[in-house]
Design an enzyme around this catalytic site. Structure first.
Site, short mmCIF file in Angstrom:
data_model
loop_
_atom_site.label_atom_id
_atom_site.label_comp_id
_atom_site.label_asym_id
_atom_site.label_seq_id
_atom_site.Cartn_x
_atom_site.Cartn_y
_atom_site.Cartn_z
N ARG A 203 0.89 -1.15 0.00
CA ARG A 203 0.00 0.00 0.00
C ARG A 203 0.94 1.21 0.00
O ARG A 203 1.74 1.38 0.91
CB ARG A 203 -0.89 -0.02 1.24
CG ARG A 203 -1.80 1.21 1.40
CD ARG A 203 -1.21 2.18 2.37
NE ARG A 203 -2.09 3.30 2.69
CZ ARG A 203 -1.73 4.34 3.39
NH1 ARG A 203 -0.50 4.44 3.88
NH2 ARG A 203 -2.56 5.31 3.64
N ASP A 205 2.01 4.71 0.52
CA ASP A 205 1.61 5.84 1.35
C ASP A 205 1.78 7.14 0.56
O ASP A 205 2.77 7.32 -0.14
CB ASP A 205 2.54 5.84 2.58
CG ASP A 205 2.14 6.82 3.66
OD1 ASP A 205 0.98 6.76 4.10
OD2 ASP A 205 2.99 7.63 4.05
N GLU A 212 7.85 15.79 -7.17
CA GLU A 212 7.35 16.03 -8.52
C GLU A 212 8.39 16.68 -9.45
O GLU A 212 8.16 16.75 -10.65
CB GLU A 212 6.16 17.01 -8.46
CG GLU A 212 4.92 16.44 -7.82
CD GLU A 212 3.98 15.83 -8.84
OE1 GLU A 212 2.95 15.30 -8.41
OE2 GLU A 212 4.25 15.89 -10.06
N GLU A 241 -2.57 5.22 -2.06
CA GLU A 241 -3.31 6.22 -1.29
C GLU A 241 -3.27 7.53 -2.08
O GLU A 241 -2.31 8.29 -1.99
CB GLU A 241 -2.68 6.43 0.09
CG GLU A 241 -3.50 7.36 0.96
CD GLU A 241 -2.72 8.02 2.11
OE1 GLU A 241 -3.36 8.55 3.01
OE2 GLU A 241 -1.48 8.03 2.08
N ASP A 309 -6.67 6.88 9.36
CA ASP A 309 -6.49 8.32 9.58
C ASP A 309 -7.83 8.96 9.96
O ASP A 309 -8.80 8.27 10.20
CB ASP A 309 -5.94 8.97 8.30
CG ASP A 309 -4.50 8.56 8.04
OD1 ASP A 309 -3.74 8.42 9.02
OD2 ASP A 309 -4.14 8.37 6.87
C1 GLC Z 1 -0.42 8.84 5.09
C2 GLC Z 1 -0.83 7.90 6.23
C3 GLC Z 1 -0.78 8.67 7.52
C4 GLC Z 1 0.62 9.20 7.75
C5 GLC Z 1 1.07 10.03 6.54
C6 GLC Z 1 2.54 10.31 6.61
O1 GLC Z 1 -1.35 9.84 4.89
O2 GLC Z 1 -2.08 7.35 5.97
O3 GLC Z 1 -1.19 7.87 8.60
O4 GLC Z 1 0.67 9.99 8.89
O5 GLC Z 1 0.85 9.37 5.33
O6 GLC Z 1 3.26 9.12 6.41
#
Ligand code: GLC
Ligand code: CA
Length: 553
Positions: A203, A205, A212, A241, A309
């Site tokens: 996954r 993050d 960029e 994500e 989150d």
């Molecule tokens: C993502 C994660 C979060 C974390 C952030 C920084 O948004 O879901 O939990 O704090 O990245 O790594």
């Protein structure tokens, strides 16, 4: 639909379950969850029907962002176990037919990572360019600050070398410079390492934050990673994500080629789902499903109700966001960053079991791959005493006494108390209760897996004849599944017109109620109770429903 197909592209109708080893189950009695404890609970996940476990970060960390601040990508946080325990876990999961993926947090490291220590040691350090350094902060949009409670800039002065480093998140999380080929090689090595130890993917993050300022931006980087993974193991995946509006979001699938992220979370539908629940009217969700672009052939949307989150509502209008706040988190203390809720869904719904059952029935019927956050299967609550986003990262509740640890619980967030505490919400009691949420979610997962059309098919949102009702159908290879949900706490009269079906045909109810006849012109009408849920498979009269699914062949 042929199961041979669905087995190859396993992620397209997987059931993903996200958990944090630290809060799931303590195996050695020291009060903190660990791999041995998790491994002992694998049959809970197997019975539930989970096909893929997503592990939140389990690497060595100073723990200032709950493990999203890593100091070593090649080992296991000693509090959670050893590499040996990790491999035993992956092997045991595989024995139950469950794949394992893990968080890949490479947008940034901890500022205590040896790479950053070396990078900041001098302007000429060999790792200087592994991070992003400037003489002066570059201009930035204040809205780009992700954690406005603790940060007021994206740049932090390093006193020692007199330059500023870039951090998308907290100042103790310096961004890696993924434009640097050495950094890219190292990231590929990290992926390769964990794939050798049995991981089926990652996954990713914070995807849109990846640096960029290179030709092609993070797209080239993501395509490189994906190509690398395909060379090593063609069945491995990247779950991204990417919290962006649909048009920008779909670029992360690889602009129609499907050569970047394998699955993207559908943050838009997630937010419209909560708005629809608040309004007891599914129109906002229906619109999202109609607007949503098709994912490329081998890619998929990942559907979820909340993650680890804050439950972000940042893609709604101000007025819509306040509707959700008013309905599900009216106290300031339940809200976070003025954009989200730090609550889990069961307390948001006041613990109303029939409404919760509706919510999960919708989730598992939506087109895409469902992703659960641990504890959702039993209706786990939150602990608002905990700080910020931590409120929902509570210890799992196995038994009326808690069952998390035989010692004193020492997780970052203390256990839930009150009406959502272990005495009222736990696995052991719900296993014995056929009306429990656990039984309901287990059944939904079973049916979801039996109806690959839902995940794979072309879908249509139908006119249901009542504004409180969401009806959609999914078609693939001659099989058709129809899902109908009443978002209101009143009865609803449903009138469906199902085009292009065989004649005669029936709707076989897959959840609880009986079979319905489909009238001339594909008409079907029925009454639904408050928060009612029905899933149907279209079949010929007296046909075995599974045969109806495979009849395209
Ligand atoms: C993502 C994660 C979060 C974390 C952030 C920084 O948004 O879901 O939990 O704090 O990245 O790594
Ligand atoms: Ca432990």
């Amino acid at each position: 639909m042929r199961l041979t197909y669905t087995g190859d592209l396993w992620w397209k109708n997987a059931v993903v379950y996200c958990l944090d080893v630290e809060t799931y189950k303590d195996g050695n009695g020291d009060g903190i969850g660990d791999f041995r404890g998790l491994t002992q609970q694998i049959d809970h996940l197997d019975r539930l029907g989970v096909t893929c476990i997503w592990l939140m970060p389990f690497f060595p960390t100073p723990g200032r962002d709950d493990g999203y601040d890593i100091t070593d990508y090649y080992s296991v946080d000693p509090r959670l176990g050893t590499l040996g325990d990790f491999v035993e876990f992956v092997r045991t999961a595989r024995d139950r037919g469950i794949r394992v993926i893990a968080d890949l947090v490479v947008n940034h490291t901890s500022d205590e990572h040896p790479w950053f220590k070396e990078s900041r040691s001098s302007r000429d350090s060999a790792k200087r360019d592994w991070y992003v350094w400037r003489d002066e902060p570059e201009p930035f949009d204040p809205k780009a600050i992700v954690f406005p409670d603790e940060e007021d800039s994206l740049w932090e002065l390093d006193e020692g070398t007199g330059q500023y480093y870039y951090h998308s998140f907290y100042r103790f999380q310096p961004d890696l410079n993924t434009a640097n080929p050495e950094v890219r090689d190292e990231i590929a090595r990290i992926l390769g390492f964990w794939m050798e130890l049995g991981l089926s993917g990652f996954r990713v993050d914070a995807v849109p934050f990846l640096i960029e300022d290179i030709d092609g931006g993070p797209h080239e980087f993501l395509a490189d990673l994906r190509a690398f993974m395909n060379r090593r193991d063609g069945t491995s995946i990247l779950l991204g994500e990417v919290n962006l509006p649909y048009p920008e979001l779909t670029e992360y699938f690889g602009d129609g080629n499907g050569d970047e992220v394998t699955m993207c979370f559908d943050f838009v539908a997630m937010q419209r789902f909560h708005l629809s629940m608040a309004r007891k009217n599914p129109k906002a969700l229906a619109e999202a499903l109609r607007e949503r672009p098709k994912a490329p052939d081998d890619a998929q949307w990942a559907m979820f109700m909340r993650n680890h989150d804050e439950l972000t509502l940042d893609k709604l209008t101000e007025a819509e966001k306040h509707e959700v706040f008013d309905a599900f988190g009216p106290d300031k203390d339940m809200q976070l960053f003025d954009r989200g809720l730090r609550r889990r869904v069961p307390p948001m719904l006041g613990g109303d079991l029939s409404r919760l059952k509706l919510a999960y029935s919708v989730l598992f019927s939506l087109p895409g791959t469902p992703v659960l956050f641990y504890g959702e299967e039993i209706g786990l609550g939150e602990n608002l005493e905990a700080k910020g986003r931590m409120a929902v990262r509570v210890p799992m509740q196995w038994a009326p006494s808690g069952g998390f640890s035989r010692g004193e619980v020492r997780t970052p967030v203390p256990p839930v108390t009150g009406e959502f505490g272990p005495r009222h919400v736990n696995v052991e009691d719900q296993r014995r209760d056929p009306d429990s949420l656990l039984h309901w979610v287990t059944m939904l997962i079973e049916r979801y897996r039996e109806c690959p059309e839902l995940a794979w098919g072309d879908y249509d949102v139908l006119d249901a004849g009542d504004e409180a009702v969401l009806a959609h159908r999914a078609d693939a290879e001659g099989g058709t599944v129809v899902a109908v949900h009443n978002f209101a706490d009143r009865e609803a009269e449903v009138e469906l017109v199902l085009e292009g079906l065989g004649d005669p045909c029936v709707l076989v109810d897959l959840l609880v109620d009986g079979t319905l006849d489909v009238g001339p012109g594909g008409r079907a009408g029925f009454t639904m109770g408050p928060y009612g849920c029905r899933w149907f498979r279209v079949a010929e009269p007296d046909e075995f429903p599974e045969d109806a699914s495979a009849k395209g062949h």
